[in-house]
Design a protein around this motif. Structure first.
Motif, short mmCIF file in Angstrom:
data_model
loop_
_atom_site.label_atom_id
_atom_site.label_comp_id
_atom_site.label_asym_id
_atom_site.label_seq_id
_atom_site.Cartn_x
_atom_site.Cartn_y
_atom_site.Cartn_z
N ASN A 202 49.32 40.84 51.73
CA ASN A 202 49.36 41.96 50.79
C ASN A 202 48.93 41.45 49.43
N THR A 203 47.73 41.80 49.01
CA THR A 203 47.18 41.28 47.75
C THR A 203 47.73 41.99 46.52
N ASN A 204 48.46 43.08 46.71
CA ASN A 204 49.08 43.77 45.57
C ASN A 204 50.35 43.07 45.11
N VAL A 205 51.18 42.68 46.08
CA VAL A 205 52.46 42.06 45.73
C VAL A 205 52.48 40.57 46.05
N ASN A 206 51.37 40.06 46.61
CA ASN A 206 51.22 38.62 46.88
C ASN A 206 52.27 38.10 47.85
N SER A 207 52.39 38.79 48.98
CA SER A 207 53.25 38.35 50.07
C SER A 207 52.43 38.33 51.35
N LEU A 208 52.91 37.57 52.33
CA LEU A 208 52.21 37.53 53.61
C LEU A 208 53.21 37.61 54.75
N SER A 209 52.70 38.09 55.87
CA SER A 209 53.51 38.22 57.08
C SER A 209 52.70 37.67 58.26
N ASP B 262 62.01 28.77 71.15
CA ASP B 262 61.32 27.54 70.73
C ASP B 262 60.07 27.78 69.91
N THR B 263 59.83 28.98 69.46
CA THR B 263 58.66 29.21 68.62
C THR B 263 58.93 30.39 67.69
N ILE B 264 58.15 30.48 66.63
CA ILE B 264 58.35 31.51 65.63
C ILE B 264 57.85 32.86 66.13
N HIS B 265 58.63 33.92 65.87
CA HIS B 265 58.18 35.27 66.17
C HIS B 265 57.58 35.93 64.93
N LYS B 266 58.29 35.82 63.78
CA LYS B 266 57.80 36.45 62.56
C LYS B 266 58.16 35.58 61.36
N TYR B 267 57.25 35.54 60.38
CA TYR B 267 57.39 34.70 59.20
C TYR B 267 56.87 35.47 58.00
#
Length: 446
Positions: free
Chosen positions: A270-277, A352-357
């Motif tokens: 998200n380039t407006n609020v500078n967050s990523l998913s 054993d692995t990431i679902h969401k970050y």
């Protein structure tokens, strides 16, 4: 020499030649040129962090006979943790069955106690990486308070308690011992600072609900609001760090979003609020994950790409959601935002692995660049906060879990070409697991 003899000799020569050529064919190794890839994806975005830096209390209190002195100051908290890091705790045992809820409250808030308060409950086994226990197999309990009892001693040992306090359906008390001289040294160092150092303030106790007594400052204070110019990190670095094979990742862009994807993963920026998913849709959340594994996996995952870009502390652990959150801290206080992913690093884990970050991809950093002079903000006392909450008909005090001073982070869009953020101090309260802002304008008339 007859014809048959010549034919036999010729056949023998041909067979020998065939064997020789076959042998050379099998053993032939051509000299290939070694082709080295010039592109590497070993990305380190920020820093790695140890458990001691991430798993910390965010308040400390001293309960005297006549007053309660408290502070959120990290310097004061670090002094306690630094002394404690040299201790070796012994005889750790679960004595929860010996305590009722009211007796646990007395254990926590009676005079002669030093109280370290954590934002959420933690498994005791994880904290074994921060401080030293003699026991290899610690009680399988969780805690949100560390209590130093300066009065109780058993023989030549001082008493330290790890307590889960204020939970609706759980209560834990783990008793442990430390050498008496260590506890006496803690008392000498800490009590004088708590009573006379300017980092500490007078607090009062009020019974917020049937489960918990909360501590709030007696006096109102002046705090500053700030406007910071921050550093934008490279989304491409996160892409290279998070995707297994970055060369197979495609990118699409819109006015407010960048989307990276391969056959199994997706990253939205998200380039407006500078967050990523970042998400692995094919990985289901692991509802059976333990708290200690959740903590260990989450720290290791961020360390792998040096993802600690600001001061973050472990703030929330929810194994039933396989979710964990590390919150940004600035000048001793947690930072909150109305937009998810801008002030916290959140992970949901599968098997054993990431679902969401989710996380911010900007950095305030240690060397804060002020865009303008700070402004003084009047912060009402704890009495005003208590009254405002109790008089609000929309709030059921049974669901109020904690109250803390924090900063509200807001992007300043008056300068769209610059990455400017306003940080404004305000009161926050934890309500049914969620931190909500108590607007100062609502407190002015209280």
């Amino acid at each position: 020499m007859n014809y048959e003899k010549i034919k036999s000799i010729l056949l023998t020569v041909l067979v020998a030649l065939s064997i020789f050529l076959t042998w050379n064919l099998w053993t032939y190794q051509p000299e290939y040129d070694v082709i080295e890839s010039t592109e590497t994806f070993d990305v380190s975005i920020g820093e790695e962090r140890k458990e001691l830096e991430l798993i910390q209390p965010y308040k400390v209190f001293y309960h005297d006979d006549e007053q309660i002195m408290g502070s959120p100051n990290e310097t004061e908290i670090d002094k306690v943790l630094e002394q404690m890091s040299s201790w070796r705790l012994t005889d750790a045992k679960d004595i929860s069955s010996q305590y009722s809820q009211s007796e646990i409250e007395e254990l926590v808030h009676s005079p002669g106690r030093i109280e370290l308060v954590f934002p959420d409950s933690l498994p005791l086994s994880v904290y074994n990486k921060v401080i030293k226990f003699d026991e290899e197999n610690l009680p399988r309990t969780t805690f949100n308070r560390i209590i130093f009892d300066l009065n109780a001693k058993k023989g030549d040992k001082g008493m330290v308690y790890f307590v889960l306090y204020g939970e609706e359906d759980r209560k834990y008390v783990v008793e442990s011992k430390v050498d008496e001289e260590k506890m006496d040294s803690m008392q000498t160092m800490f009590v004088q600072r708590a009573l006379y150092n300017e980092n500490f303030r007078n607090y009062f106790a009020f019974k917020a609900n049937s489960r918990k007594t909360l501590l709030l400052p007696v006096k109102d204070e002046e705090y500053y609001s700030y406007k910071y110019s921050t550093e934008l990190l490279e989304a491409e670095d996160f892409m290279k760090a998070l995707f297994k094979n970055p060369i197979n990742v495609s990118k699409n862009s819109t006015e407010s979003e960048e989307i990276y994807r391969d056959s199994s993963s997706l990253m939205k920026v998200n380039t407006n609020v500078n967050s990523l998913s970042f998400v692995n849709p094919g990985v289901d959340p692991d509802r059976n994950i333990s708290e200690d594994l959740l903590v260990q996996n989450s720290i290791g995952f961020v360390n792998e790409h040096g993802g600690w870009t600001d001061r973050f502390k472990l703030f929330s652990v929810s194994p039933e959601e396989s979710k964990i959150e590390y919150r940004m801290f600035l000048m001793n206080f947690p930072v909150f935002s109305d937009t998810a992913g801008t002030t916290e690093i959140t992970q949901i884990w599968g098997m054993d692995t990431i679902h969401k970050y989710e996380r911010p991809y900007f950095r305030i950093g240690d060397n804060y660049t002020m865009f303008s002079k700070p402004n003084k903000i009047h912060i009402p006392s704890g009495y005003t906060v208590q009254q405002a909450l109790e008089e609000n008909k929309m709030i059921n005090m049974e669901f109020v879990e904690d109250i803390a001073l924090g900063y509200k982070l807001t992007r300043d869009m008056n300068f769209p070409d610059m990455l400017l953020y306003d940080l404004t101090p305000s009161w926050y309260y934890k309500y049914s697991g969620n931190w909500l802002r108590l607007p100062l304008e609502e407190l002015e008339g209280v």
